[in-house]
Enzyme design. Structure first.
Site, PDB file in Angstrom:
ATOM      1  N   ASP A  21       0.858  -1.192   0.000  1.00 24.13           N
ATOM      2  CA  ASP A  21       0.000   0.000   0.000  1.00 24.13           C
ATOM      3  C   ASP A  21       0.894   1.242   0.000  1.00 24.13           C
ATOM      4  O   ASP A  21       1.697   1.428   0.914  1.00 24.13           O
ATOM      5  CB  ASP A  21      -0.877  -0.023   1.266  1.00 24.13           C
ATOM      6  CG  ASP A  21      -1.607   1.293   1.482  1.00 24.13           C
ATOM      7  OD1 ASP A  21      -1.956   1.596   2.635  1.00 24.13           O
ATOM      8  OD2 ASP A  21      -1.808   2.027   0.486  1.00 24.13           O
ATOM      9  N   ASP A  25      -4.024   3.859   2.743  1.00 22.71           N
ATOM     10  CA  ASP A  25      -5.468   3.583   2.932  1.00 22.71           C
ATOM     11  C   ASP A  25      -5.707   2.130   3.346  1.00 22.71           C
ATOM     12  O   ASP A  25      -6.849   1.692   3.451  1.00 22.71           O
ATOM     13  CB  ASP A  25      -6.253   3.923   1.646  1.00 22.71           C
ATOM     14  CG  ASP A  25      -5.925   2.982   0.491  1.00 22.71           C
ATOM     15  OD1 ASP A  25      -6.587   3.071  -0.555  1.00 22.71           O
ATOM     16  OD2 ASP A  25      -5.006   2.139   0.645  1.00 22.71           O
ATOM     17  N   ASP A  29      -1.842  -1.213  -3.800  1.00 21.73           N
ATOM     18  CA  ASP A  29      -2.158  -0.434  -5.008  1.00 21.73           C
ATOM     19  C   ASP A  29      -1.034  -0.540  -6.041  1.00 21.73           C
ATOM     20  O   ASP A  29       0.016  -1.130  -5.783  1.00 21.73           O
ATOM     21  CB  ASP A  29      -2.424   1.024  -4.638  1.00 21.73           C
ATOM     22  CG  ASP A  29      -1.337   1.591  -3.731  1.00 21.73           C
ATOM     23  OD1 ASP A  29      -1.673   2.189  -2.683  1.00 21.73           O
ATOM     24  OD2 ASP A  29      -0.145   1.364  -4.037  1.00 21.73           O
ATOM     25  N   GLU A 255      -8.541 -19.900 -17.001  1.00 18.64           N
ATOM     26  CA  GLU A 255      -8.799 -20.551 -15.716  1.00 18.64           C
ATOM     27  C   GLU A 255      -9.968 -21.492 -15.961  1.00 18.64           C
ATOM     28  O   GLU A 255     -11.056 -21.039 -16.317  1.00 18.64           O
ATOM     29  CB  GLU A 255      -9.148 -19.547 -14.624  1.00 18.64           C
ATOM     30  CG  GLU A 255      -9.295 -20.224 -13.280  1.00 18.64           C
ATOM     31  CD  GLU A 255     -10.326 -19.594 -12.380  1.00 18.64           C
ATOM     32  OE1 GLU A 255     -11.298 -19.035 -12.898  1.00 18.64           O
ATOM     33  OE2 GLU A 255     -10.151 -19.656 -11.159  1.00 18.64           O
ATOM     34  N   HIS A 328      -4.939 -17.201  -5.345  1.00 21.26           N
ATOM     35  CA  HIS A 328      -5.790 -16.411  -4.448  1.00 21.26           C
ATOM     36  C   HIS A 328      -7.087 -17.151  -4.101  1.00 21.26           C
ATOM     37  O   HIS A 328      -7.899 -16.648  -3.323  1.00 21.26           O
ATOM     38  CB  HIS A 328      -6.119 -15.085  -5.128  1.00 21.26           C
ATOM     39  CG  HIS A 328      -6.863 -15.299  -6.400  1.00 21.26           C
ATOM     40  ND1 HIS A 328      -6.299 -15.864  -7.530  1.00 21.26           N
ATOM     41  CD2 HIS A 328      -8.155 -15.099  -6.704  1.00 21.26           C
ATOM     42  CE1 HIS A 328      -7.200 -15.961  -8.475  1.00 21.26           C
ATOM     43  NE2 HIS A 328      -8.347 -15.524  -8.006  1.00 21.26           N
ATOM     44  N   ASP A 329      -7.276 -18.340  -4.709  1.00 22.88           N
ATOM     45  CA  ASP A 329      -8.526 -19.085  -4.461  1.00 22.88           C
ATOM     46  C   ASP A 329      -8.325 -20.295  -3.575  1.00 22.88           C
ATOM     47  O   ASP A 329      -9.260 -21.086  -3.387  1.00 22.88           O
ATOM     48  CB  ASP A 329      -9.093 -19.600  -5.798  1.00 22.88           C
ATOM     49  CG  ASP A 329      -9.784 -18.498  -6.569  1.00 22.88           C
ATOM     50  OD1 ASP A 329      -9.893 -18.617  -7.792  1.00 22.88           O
ATOM     51  OD2 ASP A 329     -10.188 -17.485  -5.937  1.00 22.88           O
TER      52      ASP A 329
HETATM   53  O1  TEU Z   1     -12.685 -18.533  -9.858  1.00 26.02           O
HETATM   54  C1  TEU Z   1     -13.437 -19.406 -10.692  1.00 26.02           C
HETATM   55  C2  TEU Z   1     -14.096 -20.483  -9.925  1.00 26.02           C
HETATM   56  O2  TEU Z   1     -13.996 -20.515  -8.747  1.00 26.02           O
HETATM   57  C3  TEU Z   1     -14.959 -21.399 -10.699  1.00 26.02           C
HETATM   58  O3  TEU Z   1     -14.291 -21.662 -11.900  1.00 26.02           O
HETATM   59  C4  TEU Z   1     -15.321 -22.674  -9.954  1.00 26.02           C
HETATM   60  O4  TEU Z   1     -14.737 -22.746  -8.707  1.00 26.02           O
HETATM   61  C5  TEU Z   1     -14.873 -23.933 -10.662  1.00 26.02           C
HETATM   62  O5  TEU Z   1     -15.268 -23.871 -11.996  1.00 26.02           O
HETATM   63  C6  TEU Z   1     -15.556 -25.139  -9.993  1.00 26.02           C
HETATM   64  O6  TEU Z   1     -15.157 -26.295 -10.692  1.00 26.02           O
HETATM   65  C7  TEU Z   1     -12.488 -17.275 -10.479  1.00 26.02           C
HETATM   66  C8  TEU Z   1     -11.544 -16.448  -9.644  1.00 26.02           C
HETATM   67  O7  TEU Z   1     -10.288 -17.095  -9.562  1.00 26.02           O
HETATM   68  C9  TEU Z   1     -12.168 -16.241  -8.285  1.00 26.02           C
HETATM   69  O8  TEU Z   1     -11.277 -15.526  -7.410  1.00 26.02           O
HETATM   70  C10 TEU Z   1     -13.443 -15.452  -8.465  1.00 26.02           C
HETATM   71  O9  TEU Z   1     -14.075 -15.325  -7.202  1.00 26.02           O
HETATM   72  C11 TEU Z   1     -14.383 -16.174  -9.445  1.00 26.02           C
HETATM   73  O10 TEU Z   1     -13.724 -16.602 -10.637  1.00 26.02           O
HETATM   74  C12 TEU Z   1     -15.465 -15.209  -9.899  1.00 26.02           C
HETATM   75  O11 TEU Z   1     -14.908 -14.246 -10.750  1.00 26.02           O
END
Ligand code: TEU
Length: 562
Positions: A21, A25, A29, A255, A328-329
């Site tokens: 940051d 804030d 960024d 993705e 991040h997921d």
């Molecule tokens: O994630 C995608 C996602 O989570 C889906 O593709 C799902 O989990 C998967 O197809 C199940 O098999 C992306 C981003 O990486 C995530 O951070 C976002 O929250 C999401 O899309 C929505 O944009």
């Protein structure tokens, strides 16, 4: 070898909100990223991939875009973006943008305008449905909890949202929509963006009959994934984007949940002209139990070798390989796959060794290079991820799961584990911000931080630097043939990489035991131990002569075979 910049580069994923940051804030960024470009260059990074930076109300932290051609207020301005891109290119690095085109924010003008009248051209940019007998059209549930349908009073119909209700899905059947999306991508290409990671891209097609899914045990909604994932029309849309917008110089990454090494060729086959490679979910849930609050012992053969070697063994014409464990997921790598308590340093280095010595493009998720961990001290109010709260309604408020188990489940599985502030130093907020951080910094930043590890020759960070340097100096680690050794060994993962006479032997002990391996494939006449994660490890090459090796807990070794 069909060399490409995006095959040979080391990529680094930045969750912008949590990286640095610059204005106090409490939110990371773009200017903060520029402050740290020299740190990334010194690490050996060539490609920077940012999570979404477009204007957004941040219902899903930027994955709900309200203006594709502007920058999120908290992250800065278009001028800041241009400045960052120039600074990236000055350092001979490339930039990959997160492209979220399966859905927009409900605050996007297309959605706002489209709601105003049935004749409005933007109405059909989204997926509307009258519903059944005054109810939602079917039993689909959002990935983030709750129904996948939201009723809109102004329109008098339901709209589909696979994610949050503020993320209405786009109707890709609409030709005008596809043209607007292509024009938007061209806007970023004209600015100099080198590649794109296309979010949830295999969801672009939906079964227009909207059939109910089967409701599984303990589930609230129907299993609808086969009606919204990998439908045939997705390939038509991707071919259209590749034909009309992307050039050969751009890397195009999809993705694609539900796609793995065995079927990625459907999207990445060289003859498909759709994607260069895909981000999979193969190892997101390794080690998880049946319930979110349960864990299981990792099965090296079926959880790790099957996936990683599966990606390595594909034919070149099937497409390129992504090399990553986390993003991040999911949760922090060393907490999910290593031992962040008793063998934090050894296991983090061992885990780094595999993607950085295999064929593909390594993606380092910010903080993994210093071994950042999950934060098991979070209380429910410390979480920020929308799915943590929506699913709390589905599972706790409905009585399906106890509060205690739900919180334990979040400690194990929440995406926020991977979204805590980058740990730059041992000061307040880990040097991430001078303000109040948008999410709690992990208390262990006092021990685990960049500043401390830069000064420690044996740190995780310096191991990453060494192995990245080794990879860059030896193209056999990028393009070389992969040959696995001892596939059925339950603790040791070993293989060779070879190209034009240059050969490496890699072996890791994936767990905390002290296993032995004996395999004639290990017999080498002459080799040099060029990298390992233990100090003062004698070069027990003598054992290797007999094809025998004994490894210490989480030990990793890289030999250059002469
Ligand atoms: O994630 C995608 C996602 O989570 C889906 O593709 C799902 O989990 C998967 O197809 C199940 O098999 C992306 C981003 O990486 C995530 O951070 C976002 O929250 C999401 O899309 C929505 O944009």
């Amino acid at each position: 070898m069909n060399r490409r910049w995006w095959k040979e580069g080391i990529a680094y994923q930045i969750y912008v909100r949590s990286f640095k940051d610059s204005d106090g804030d409490g939110i990371g960024d773009i200017k903060g990223i520029v402050e740290k470009l020299d740190y990334l260059k010194d690490l050996g990074v060539d490609i920077i991939y940012l999570n979404p930076i477009n204007k957004s109300p941040n219902d899903d932290n930027g994955y709900d875009i309200s203006d594709f051609e502007d920058i999120m207020d908290e992250f800065g301005t278009l001028e800041d973006f241009d400045y960052m891109l120039k600074e990236i290119q000055k350092r001979d690095m490339k930039f990959v943008m997160d492209l979220v085109i399966n859905h927009t924010s409900d605050e996007h003008p297309w959605f706002v305008e489209g709601r105003k009248s049935a004749e409005n051209k933007y109405r059909d940019y989204y997926i509307w449905n009258k519903g059944k007998d005054g109810q939602v059209p079917n039993n689909w549930g959002s990935f983030f909890g709750g129904s996948a349908w939201e009723y809109d009073e102004e329109v008098g119909e339901y709209y589909l949202h696979l994610f949050s209700k503020k993320q209405p899905d786009l109707n890709w059947k609409n030709e005008n929509l596809r043209k607007d999306i292509k024009d938007m991508i061209q806007f970023w290409i004209d600015k100099g963006v080198n590649g794109f990671r296309m979010d949830a891209i295999n969801h672009l097609g939906k079964d227009a009959n909207f059939p109910d899914g089967e409701v599984g045990e303990g589930q609230v909604y129907g299993d609808f994934i086969k009606y919204v994932q990998n439908l045939p029309e997705v390939h038509d849309y991707l071919k259209e984007l590749k034909r009309d917008v992307f050039e050969d110089e751009h890397v195009v990454i999809g993705e694609t949940g539900g796609i793995g090494y065995h079927n990625a060729y459907l999207y990445t086959g060289v003859d498909k002209k759709e994607l260069d490679f895909t981000f999979h979910f193969d190892m997101h849930s390794v080690g998880r139990g049946k319930e979110a609050w349960e864990t299981t012992k990792i099965d090296l053969i079926n959880d790790i070798k099957k996936n990683m070697s599966g990606w390595q063994m594909r034919e070149d014409n099937e497409g390129w390989c992504p090399l990553f464990y986390s993003n991040h997921d999911t949760t922090r790598t060393v907490s999910r796959l290593g031992d962040d308590k008793d063998y934090h340093v050894e296991s983090a280095k061992m885990l780094a060794t595999l993607p950085l010595t295999q064929k593909g493009t390594p993606f380092i998720y910010y903080g993994d290079e210093i071994g950042m961990t999950n934060d098991r001290t979070f209380k429910l109010e410390d979480y920020r991820d929308i799915s943590a709260f929506n699913r709390h309604k589905d599972f706790v408020q409905s009585g399906l799961v106890t509060e205690e188990n739900y919180l334990k489940g979040l400690h194990n599985t929440s995406r926020d584990n991977s979204r805590t502030p980058m740990q730059w130093d041992d000061s307040k907020n880990a040097g991430f911000t001078t303000g109040k951080a948008w999410i709690k910094a992990n208390e262990n930043h006092k021990e685990i931080n960049v500043e401390k590890q830069l000064q420690d020759e044996n740190s995780i960070l310096n191991y990453y630097k060494k192995i990245i340097k080794l990879r860059k100096e030896n193209l056999s680690l990028v393009y070389g043939d992969f040959k696995e050794i001892g596939r059925d060994h339950e603790e040791i993962y070993s293989y060779t990489r070879e190209l034009d006479g240059e050969k490496f032997l890699i072996m890791v002990n994936f767990f905390g035991g002290e296993p032995k391996i004996e395999d004639k494939e290990l017999v080498t006449n002459d080799c040099e131990l060029v990298l390992w994660n233990y100090e003062k490890r004698e070069n027990d090459f003598s054992l290797l002569k007999e094809g025998k090796v004994e490894l210490r807990p989480y030990e990793a070794r890289v030999y250059k075979v002469k």
